[in-house]
Design a protein around this motif. Sequence first.
Motif, PDB file in Angstrom:
ATOM      1  N   PHE A 187      -7.728  -0.704 -10.804  1.00 39.06           N
ATOM      2  CA  PHE A 187      -8.778  -1.127 -11.733  1.00 39.06           C
ATOM      3  C   PHE A 187      -8.854  -2.651 -11.721  1.00 39.06           C
ATOM      4  O   PHE A 187      -7.827  -3.338 -11.700  1.00 39.06           O
ATOM      5  N   THR A 188     -10.052  -3.183 -11.715  1.00 38.45           N
ATOM      6  CA  THR A 188     -10.262  -4.618 -11.879  1.00 38.45           C
ATOM      7  C   THR A 188     -11.249  -4.840 -13.020  1.00 38.45           C
ATOM      8  O   THR A 188     -12.226  -4.094 -13.172  1.00 38.45           O
ATOM      9  N   GLY A 189     -10.997  -5.850 -13.824  1.00 38.82           N
ATOM     10  CA  GLY A 189     -11.888  -6.197 -14.924  1.00 38.82           C
ATOM     11  C   GLY A 189     -12.048  -7.709 -15.008  1.00 38.82           C
ATOM     12  O   GLY A 189     -11.102  -8.460 -14.753  1.00 38.82           O
ATOM     13  N   ASN A 190     -13.239  -8.163 -15.345  1.00 38.90           N
ATOM     14  CA  ASN A 190     -13.532  -9.588 -15.381  1.00 38.90           C
ATOM     15  C   ASN A 190     -14.425  -9.924 -16.568  1.00 38.90           C
ATOM     16  O   ASN A 190     -15.326  -9.149 -16.930  1.00 38.90           O
ATOM     17  N   TYR A 191     -14.177 -11.067 -17.148  1.00 40.32           N
ATOM     18  CA  TYR A 191     -15.076 -11.606 -18.174  1.00 40.32           C
ATOM     19  C   TYR A 191     -15.244 -13.098 -17.921  1.00 40.32           C
ATOM     20  O   TYR A 191     -14.267 -13.829 -17.721  1.00 40.32           O
ATOM     21  N   ARG A 192     -16.488 -13.557 -17.908  1.00 40.40           N
ATOM     22  CA  ARG A 192     -16.755 -14.962 -17.651  1.00 40.40           C
ATOM     23  C   ARG A 192     -17.896 -15.448 -18.535  1.00 40.40           C
ATOM     24  O   ARG A 192     -18.919 -14.767 -18.703  1.00 40.40           O
ATOM     25  N   ASN A 193     -17.677 -16.616 -19.134  1.00 33.70           N
ATOM     26  CA  ASN A 193     -18.779 -17.318 -19.785  1.00 33.70           C
ATOM     27  C   ASN A 193     -18.754 -18.771 -19.314  1.00 33.70           C
ATOM     28  O   ASN A 193     -18.113 -19.088 -18.321  1.00 33.70           O
ATOM     29  N   GLU A 194     -19.424 -19.641 -20.028  1.00 35.97           N
ATOM     30  CA  GLU A 194     -19.535 -21.014 -19.546  1.00 35.97           C
ATOM     31  C   GLU A 194     -18.211 -21.757 -19.555  1.00 35.97           C
ATOM     32  O   GLU A 194     -18.031 -22.714 -18.813  1.00 35.97           O
ATOM     33  N   LYS A 195     -17.268 -21.348 -20.397  1.00 36.78           N
ATOM     34  CA  LYS A 195     -16.020 -22.086 -20.525  1.00 36.78           C
ATOM     35  C   LYS A 195     -14.772 -21.305 -20.118  1.00 36.78           C
ATOM     36  O   LYS A 195     -13.730 -21.889 -19.867  1.00 36.78           O
ATOM     37  N   TRP A 196     -14.874 -19.979 -20.093  1.00 32.64           N
ATOM     38  CA  TRP A 196     -13.676 -19.176 -19.859  1.00 32.64           C
ATOM     39  C   TRP A 196     -13.936 -18.131 -18.776  1.00 32.64           C
ATOM     40  O   TRP A 196     -15.039 -17.595 -18.662  1.00 32.64           O
ATOM     41  N   TYR A 197     -12.893 -17.862 -18.041  1.00 28.83           N
ATOM     42  CA  TYR A 197     -12.933 -16.773 -17.065  1.00 28.83           C
ATOM     43  C   TYR A 197     -11.604 -16.030 -17.150  1.00 28.83           C
ATOM     44  O   TYR A 197     -10.538 -16.598 -16.893  1.00 28.83           O
ATOM     45  N   ALA A 198     -11.653 -14.765 -17.528  1.00 29.26           N
ATOM     46  CA  ALA A 198     -10.462 -13.926 -17.635  1.00 29.26           C
ATOM     47  C   ALA A 198     -10.598 -12.755 -16.658  1.00 29.26           C
ATOM     48  O   ALA A 198     -11.687 -12.184 -16.514  1.00 29.26           O
ATOM     49  N   TYR A 199      -9.517 -12.420 -16.001  1.00 33.15           N
ATOM     50  CA  TYR A 199      -9.570 -11.331 -15.030  1.00 33.15           C
ATOM     51  C   TYR A 199      -8.237 -10.592 -15.007  1.00 33.15           C
ATOM     52  O   TYR A 199      -7.181 -11.143 -15.350  1.00 33.15           O
ATOM     53  N   THR A 200      -8.311  -9.342 -14.632  1.00 32.90           N
ATOM     54  CA  THR A 200      -7.096  -8.536 -14.533  1.00 32.90           C
ATOM     55  C   THR A 200      -7.270  -7.481 -13.451  1.00 32.90           C
ATOM     56  O   THR A 200      -8.404  -7.078 -13.127  1.00 32.90           O
ATOM     57  N   SER A 201      -6.172  -7.054 -12.888  1.00 33.06           N
ATOM     58  CA  SER A 201      -6.182  -5.932 -11.957  1.00 33.06           C
ATOM     59  C   SER A 201      -4.919  -5.116 -12.177  1.00 33.06           C
ATOM     60  O   SER A 201      -3.847  -5.665 -12.433  1.00 33.06           O
ATOM     61  N   LEU A 202      -5.069  -3.809 -12.107  1.00 35.73           N
ATOM     62  CA  LEU A 202      -3.963  -2.873 -12.303  1.00 35.73           C
ATOM     63  C   LEU A 202      -3.968  -1.880 -11.151  1.00 35.73           C
ATOM     64  O   LEU A 202      -5.037  -1.502 -10.656  1.00 35.73           O
ATOM     65  N   GLY A 203      -2.795  -1.460 -10.724  1.00 36.02           N
ATOM     66  CA  GLY A 203      -2.745  -0.515  -9.626  1.00 36.02           C
ATOM     67  C   GLY A 203      -1.518   0.367  -9.676  1.00 36.02           C
ATOM     68  O   GLY A 203      -0.464  -0.031 -10.181  1.00 36.02           O
ATOM     69  N   ALA A 204      -1.664   1.576  -9.165  1.00 40.66           N
ATOM     70  CA  ALA A 204      -0.545   2.513  -9.059  1.00 40.66           C
ATOM     71  C   ALA A 204      -0.708   3.299  -7.762  1.00 40.66           C
ATOM     72  O   ALA A 204      -1.810   3.785  -7.468  1.00 40.66           O
ATOM     73  N   TRP A 205       0.384   3.399  -7.000  1.00 40.43           N
ATOM     74  CA  TRP A 205       0.328   4.079  -5.719  1.00 40.43           C
ATOM     75  C   TRP A 205       1.562   4.948  -5.518  1.00 40.43           C
ATOM     76  O   TRP A 205       2.649   4.626  -5.988  1.00 40.43           O
ATOM     77  N   HIS A 206       1.352   6.032  -4.813  1.00 37.25           N
ATOM     78  CA  HIS A 206       2.450   6.899  -4.381  1.00 37.25           C
ATOM     79  C   HIS A 206       2.205   7.250  -2.920  1.00 37.25           C
ATOM     80  O   HIS A 206       1.072   7.532  -2.506  1.00 37.25           O
ATOM     81  N   GLY A 207       3.260   7.211  -2.135  1.00 41.43           N
ATOM     82  CA  GLY A 207       3.104   7.556  -0.732  1.00 41.43           C
ATOM     83  C   GLY A 207       4.356   8.175  -0.160  1.00 41.43           C
ATOM     84  O   GLY A 207       5.467   7.994  -0.679  1.00 41.43           O
ATOM     85  N   GLU A 208       4.158   8.919   0.909  1.00 44.32           N
ATOM     86  CA  GLU A 208       5.264   9.495   1.662  1.00 44.32           C
ATOM     87  C   GLU A 208       5.078   9.154   3.135  1.00 44.32           C
ATOM     88  O   GLU A 208       3.956   8.983   3.604  1.00 44.32           O
ATOM     89  N   ASN A 209       6.190   9.070   3.844  1.00 43.72           N
ATOM     90  CA  ASN A 209       6.116   8.648   5.238  1.00 43.72           C
ATOM     91  C   ASN A 209       7.245   9.286   6.026  1.00 43.72           C
ATOM     92  O   ASN A 209       8.206   9.810   5.456  1.00 43.72           O
ATOM     93  N   PHE A 210       7.126   9.224   7.334  1.00 43.97           N
ATOM     94  CA  PHE A 210       8.234   9.630   8.199  1.00 43.97           C
ATOM     95  C   PHE A 210       8.209   8.745   9.440  1.00 43.97           C
ATOM     96  O   PHE A 210       7.192   8.150   9.797  1.00 43.97           O
TER      97      PHE A 210
END
Length: 807
Positions: free
Chosen positions: A253-276
């Motif tokens: 997930f990514t989220g952003n907020y921006r106005n003339e003076k402020w810019y806030a952003y975030t990203s969240l992630g979750a992963w699962h994997g298997e390999n051989f």
Amino acid sequence: MKNTLTILILLFSFCAAYSQGKVQSTVLDENQDPVPYANVILLSAVDSSMVKIEYTSDNGMFTFSNIEAGAYWITVSYVGYQDYVTDSFDISSGETEELSVLKLLLADNQLEEVTVKAKRPLLEMRPDKLVMNVAGSINTTGEDAYTLLKKSPGVVVDNNDNIMMLGKSGVQIYINGKPSPLSSSDLAAYLKTLSSDQIDKIEIITNPSAKYDAEGSAGIIDIKLLKNKNHGTNGSVNANFSQGEFSRYGISFTGNYRNEKWYAYTSLGAWHGENFNINELTRAQSGYLFDQYSRGEGDWNNYNAKIGLDHIIDDHNTIGMQVYFSPNNFGQWNNAGLTEISQFSSTTRDSILVSDSNNDWSSQDWSANLNYMHNGKKGQSFNVDLDYAEYTSRSEELQPNTYLSSDSSVVLFQRNFFTEAPRNITIATAKADYEFNALKGRLSTGVKYSQVETDNTFNFYNVISGQNELDAEQSNTFEYTESVAAAYVSYARELGKLGIQTGLRVENTNSLGQLTAMQTSDNDEVERNYTDFFPNVGLSYRLNDKNSFNLSYSRRLNRPSYQDLNPFTSRLDELTFEKGNPFLNPEYSNNIQLSHSWNYKINTSVSYTHTKDQITRLVDKADDRSAFITWLNLESQKTYSINISSPWPITEWWNTYTSITGAYTKNSAEIEGAKIIDISAKTFNIYAQHSFSLPHGINAEVSGWYTSPSIWGGNIKMAAMYSMDMGVSKSFAQDRINVKLSMGDVFNTQRWEGRGLLGDLDMMVSGRGDNQRVKVNVKYRFGNDQLKSRSRQTGLESEKQRIKGEG
């Protein structure tokens, strides 16, 4: 006579350059962010006739060179913004006119009508680097950064996670312009959790300027993560799933907020994997033959988050902070191994070694950054970064070694081991960069200081009757500290058709490695203090509108990674293991490269690199029955390479990109006074990608790569490898939902094999992993969807921009 004529022509060209002037400035938006690809038109103030057209670079800057003295004015246009018109100004002969920052304002009445659809080529060749545009590509969907590196032209990632570029090892990986401190295996683990939807582009820089750290003898690969710059509130949700022999899936997930003076952003992630992976090794040494087969299986879980906040103080000053943390990564790896042991002259086996190991691991890491940026009215910029990071990991492994009779009916004896290896790395850096116009060119200078501390513990236990008994002779701790103080100066200038870029970086390194064993007689200490100078020079010459040349030279170094210095032992079984080398020296390389671009369609480069004390992996025998991999310094490595790349549109709906790299590598060394390494290889690598715009809004891609026989480490010749990917994509719901379906390694050909010789050791190796996969990716975008792309096509010199434009 010819020489005299040539000198007169050069003198005339030089004088003509000084009879002309140039003008330059920077274009920013209302949030003080650079505006790339804005159309900039220079017009005569006498009759308003158009003199020249340019477009802004990725940092918003533009330059008009070779302009006759006179009065002019400039107009700037960009989709979705009001046109900007300057007052008239004068250009004098031999002078540079520095305009104040040009600030664009949103065209409010157009915002709901304008839709910009820009499509970047997957790969772009630029004078100083190759750019792989990840965002938007179909065949990168559902991939991770580690897999994408394997697909990058001129880049080879071997089965032990070592990265080579243009036939050279010693590549330094950057994340968002900052070097990664992780070892090859830890870096690979991190890159595997970095999904393609978080990546904007990958920059491959073969000859970095003095502004970059001197680390990385083969160059730098900079992975640029996406940073949304839209105004208002917006975000996206991305889900991917892939299936090979095992499944992998994740959501971000990514989220952003921006106005003339402020810019806030975030990203969240979750992963699962298997390999051989499957490894097959056949060793002949000291009269014995070892035929080994092992299959490893495991999984991983990763969670990470990034939070950032920028405050725009005024038109010229911005301060920001960013925190990244990955609080709980964990997984396990189980390896089932079987080795048949026989005498070389015998046709029957003597015994069998069975080793089924179990490894549980976990890691946590976090980092924080504070940044201050100042952009002056006359093009000067000042940037300060303060960074701190911590990385911790823990590994626990149970490794039973059971020897059976030749028919597997009798247990001859057992030796079982248990190891635990906690590790902690802390990094603190501070750097400042200042750029300004001076001496009729652009002057850059800066300083940097870094402090790194690593703390490693290795506890070795013999497992007897189910109980762990500490083996003091094989248990120890290794602490390593390193501080680097650096300063650089860089200067760039244009003299007519000739461009000059030169710089010098100086670095002082202090390091101390302390190996403390439970048996105090085995203690060891390695202390170093050295100062190095790293010059670089670059010349560019634009012969005409279709032909341009670049010549560059740089001196680089590659320090051993923290893990490579760690002398602890990692075992596949008791007869096959790997260990670091605390006595490694840094390697130094001298690189020279000549490149040519024709019509922005065919780009050619030839390069030569000589490396002293090359850091490389070497396979050697520990005794008559066991072999190991360690890190050593080769006396020298020489690499000659040539690269030809061409983005070429076939039709309006069919675009291609092809990159071909050839290299000749020669390794030379003498080990322990008797073992000679004298190995060379001619290698060939090709990458090709075809993109199709089909009816009904469907896009398709087909890409593939081939690598000819090559050298791995110091003494193993590898066989050829190749692979092909394909995929399709389509958008729905007014382009807010995008669905991509692709398949990697279509023909399941991504397998490796090779042969290594050293002394009386002769080893054949081969293996493969879970590479053939079907991938599905769904992305949903919401919120304010006004596009202000950093990589749009403007319609101005569309072919030129498609090939050369910033990603």
